[in-house]
Design a protein around this motif. Structure first.
Motif, PDB file in Angstrom:
ATOM      1  N   ASN A 231      27.162 109.727 -67.293  1.00  0.00           N
ATOM      2  CA  ASN A 231      27.335 110.877 -67.922  1.00  0.00           C
ATOM      3  C   ASN A 231      28.628 111.710 -67.784  1.00  0.00           C
ATOM      4  N   GLN A 232      29.121 111.738 -68.057  1.00  0.00           N
ATOM      5  CA  GLN A 232      30.625 112.487 -67.485  1.00  0.00           C
ATOM      6  C   GLN A 232      30.680 114.011 -67.711  1.00  0.00           C
ATOM      7  N   LEU A 233      30.035 114.524 -68.682  1.00  0.00           N
ATOM      8  CA  LEU A 233      29.977 115.953 -68.859  1.00  0.00           C
ATOM      9  C   LEU A 233      28.874 116.307 -67.966  1.00  0.00           C
ATOM     10  N   LEU A 234      27.647 115.677 -67.330  1.00  0.00           N
ATOM     11  CA  LEU A 234      26.274 116.170 -66.365  1.00  0.00           C
ATOM     12  C   LEU A 234      27.058 115.610 -64.834  1.00  0.00           C
ATOM     13  N   GLY A 235      27.538 114.551 -64.870  1.00  0.00           N
ATOM     14  CA  GLY A 235      28.338 114.011 -63.619  1.00  0.00           C
ATOM     15  C   GLY A 235      27.164 113.382 -62.858  1.00  0.00           C
ATOM     16  N   SER A 236      26.304 112.298 -63.622  1.00  0.00           N
ATOM     17  CA  SER A 236      25.685 112.121 -62.875  1.00  0.00           C
ATOM     18  C   SER A 236      25.498 110.144 -63.925  1.00  0.00           C
ATOM     19  N   LEU A 237      25.248 108.982 -62.165  1.00  0.00           N
ATOM     20  CA  LEU A 237      24.989 107.810 -62.065  1.00  0.00           C
ATOM     21  C   LEU A 237      24.272 107.469 -61.568  1.00  0.00           C
ATOM     22  N   VAL A 238      23.889 106.249 -62.415  1.00  0.00           N
ATOM     23  CA  VAL A 238      22.948 105.324 -62.742  1.00  0.00           C
ATOM     24  C   VAL A 238      22.545 104.751 -62.821  1.00  0.00           C
ATOM     25  N   ILE A 239      22.825 103.294 -61.203  1.00  0.00           N
ATOM     26  CA  ILE A 239      22.494 102.058 -61.647  1.00  0.00           C
ATOM     27  C   ILE A 239      21.490 101.107 -61.095  1.00  0.00           C
ATOM     28  N   LYS A 240      20.649 100.806 -62.613  1.00  0.00           N
ATOM     29  CA  LYS A 240      19.312 100.142 -61.816  1.00  0.00           C
ATOM     30  C   LYS A 240      19.406  98.721 -62.339  1.00  0.00           C
ATOM     31  N   VAL A 241      18.530  97.616 -61.507  1.00  0.00           N
ATOM     32  CA  VAL A 241      18.688  96.312 -61.461  1.00  0.00           C
ATOM     33  C   VAL A 241      16.959  96.543 -61.174  1.00  0.00           C
ATOM     34  N   ASN A 242      16.540  95.359 -62.295  1.00  0.00           N
ATOM     35  CA  ASN A 242      15.681  95.314 -63.181  1.00  0.00           C
ATOM     36  C   ASN A 242      14.476  96.453 -62.869  1.00  0.00           C
ATOM     37  N   GLU A 243      14.898  96.999 -63.503  1.00  0.00           N
ATOM     38  CA  GLU A 243      14.081  98.323 -63.731  1.00  0.00           C
ATOM     39  C   GLU A 243      14.184  99.314 -62.494  1.00  0.00           C
ATOM     40  N   LYS A 244      14.948  98.966 -60.595  1.00  0.00           N
ATOM     41  CA  LYS A 244      14.757  99.742 -60.107  1.00  0.00           C
ATOM     42  C   LYS A 244      15.894 100.344 -60.229  1.00  0.00           C
ATOM     43  N   PRO A 245      16.290 101.913 -59.239  1.00  0.00           N
ATOM     44  CA  PRO A 245      17.343 101.900 -58.497  1.00  0.00           C
ATOM     45  C   PRO A 245      18.126 102.148 -57.705  1.00  0.00           C
ATOM     46  N   ILE A 246      19.553 101.186 -57.596  1.00  0.00           N
ATOM     47  CA  ILE A 246      20.083 100.865 -56.473  1.00  0.00           C
ATOM     48  C   ILE A 246      21.302 102.108 -55.814  1.00  0.00           C
ATOM     49  N   LYS A 247      21.483 102.680 -57.330  1.00  0.00           N
ATOM     50  CA  LYS A 247      22.385 103.529 -57.010  1.00  0.00           C
ATOM     51  C   LYS A 247      21.964 104.889 -57.707  1.00  0.00           C
ATOM     52  N   ARG A 248      22.356 106.118 -57.091  1.00  0.00           N
ATOM     53  CA  ARG A 248      22.345 107.282 -57.471  1.00  0.00           C
ATOM     54  C   ARG A 248      23.519 108.403 -57.006  1.00  0.00           C
ATOM     55  N   SER A 249      24.069 109.085 -57.691  1.00  0.00           N
ATOM     56  CA  SER A 249      25.080 110.148 -57.502  1.00  0.00           C
ATOM     57  C   SER A 249      25.359 110.937 -58.620  1.00  0.00           C
ATOM     58  N   LEU A 250      25.546 112.370 -58.121  1.00  0.00           N
ATOM     59  CA  LEU A 250      26.026 113.340 -59.249  1.00  0.00           C
ATOM     60  C   LEU A 250      26.677 113.858 -57.896  1.00  0.00           C
ATOM     61  N   ARG A 251      27.810 113.917 -59.283  1.00  0.00           N
ATOM     62  CA  ARG A 251      29.291 114.836 -58.582  1.00  0.00           C
ATOM     63  C   ARG A 251      29.610 115.997 -59.997  1.00  0.00           C
ATOM     64  N   LEU A 252      29.385 116.612 -59.478  1.00  0.00           N
ATOM     65  CA  LEU A 252      29.840 117.579 -60.429  1.00  0.00           C
ATOM     66  C   LEU A 252      31.401 117.772 -60.817  1.00  0.00           C
ATOM     67  N   ILE A 253      31.841 118.277 -59.703  1.00  0.00           N
ATOM     68  CA  ILE A 253      33.582 118.560 -59.992  1.00  0.00           C
ATOM     69  C   ILE A 253      33.948 117.313 -58.861  1.00  0.00           C
ATOM     70  N   ASN A 254      35.671 117.620 -59.259  1.00  0.00           N
ATOM     71  CA  ASN A 254      36.617 116.105 -58.173  1.00  0.00           C
ATOM     72  C   ASN A 254      36.229 114.266 -58.527  1.00  0.00           C
ATOM     73  N   GLU A 255      35.927 114.362 -59.979  1.00  0.00           N
ATOM     74  CA  GLU A 255      35.709 112.464 -59.942  1.00  0.00           C
ATOM     75  C   GLU A 255      36.903 111.896 -59.745  1.00  0.00           C
ATOM     76  N   PRO A 256      36.908 110.844 -59.150  1.00  0.00           N
ATOM     77  CA  PRO A 256      38.026 110.416 -58.382  1.00  0.00           C
ATOM     78  C   PRO A 256      38.236 109.356 -59.792  1.00  0.00           C
ATOM     79  N   VAL A 257      39.429 109.236 -59.673  1.00  0.00           N
ATOM     80  CA  VAL A 257      40.143 107.993 -60.740  1.00  0.00           C
ATOM     81  C   VAL A 257      39.440 106.970 -60.932  1.00  0.00           C
ATOM     82  N   LEU A 258      39.228 105.777 -59.498  1.00  0.00           N
ATOM     83  CA  LEU A 258      38.748 104.909 -59.748  1.00  0.00           C
ATOM     84  C   LEU A 258      37.634 104.832 -58.661  1.00  0.00           C
TER      85      LEU A 258
END
Length: 91
Positions: free
Chosen positions: A20-47
């Motif tokens: 979600n770009q507006l909230l800056g949240s990222l969640v990646i799940k494998v088989n319904e289990k989160p393996i990566k979570r991050s929250l970024r409010l400003i300064n999102e990297p290009v790649l």
């Protein structure tokens, strides 16, 4: 940006990506289990690159590259075993 993909031939795994770009949240799940979570409010990297492996007997390496567009939106490239499988464009 949200997508779900099934990986594997004999050993099936569901990979879910939710950014979600507006909230800056990222969640990646494998088989319904989160393996990566991050929250970024400003300064999102290009790649941003997320790499992980799924499976026990049938190992698959997964790489998701998130490229930020100039104003709003992003392009996500999904690689499985170093092969480009799909490109997702969106907000």
């Amino acid at each position: 940006m949200k997508f779900v993909i099934e990986i594997g031939d004999t050993e099936k795994h569901h990979v879910e990506y939710n950014f979600n770009q507006l909230l800056g949240s990222l969640v990646i799940k494998v088989n319904e289990k989160p393996i990566k979570r991050s929250l970024r409010l400003i300064n999102e990297p290009v790649l941003e690159v997320h790499a992980f492996e799924v499976g026990d007997q049938e190992r698959s390496s997964v790489r998701i590259e998130k490229e930020r567009k100039q104003l709003l939106g992003c392009r996500n490239r999904l690689y499985i075993n170093n092969r480009l499988v799909k490109v997702f464009d969106g907000i």
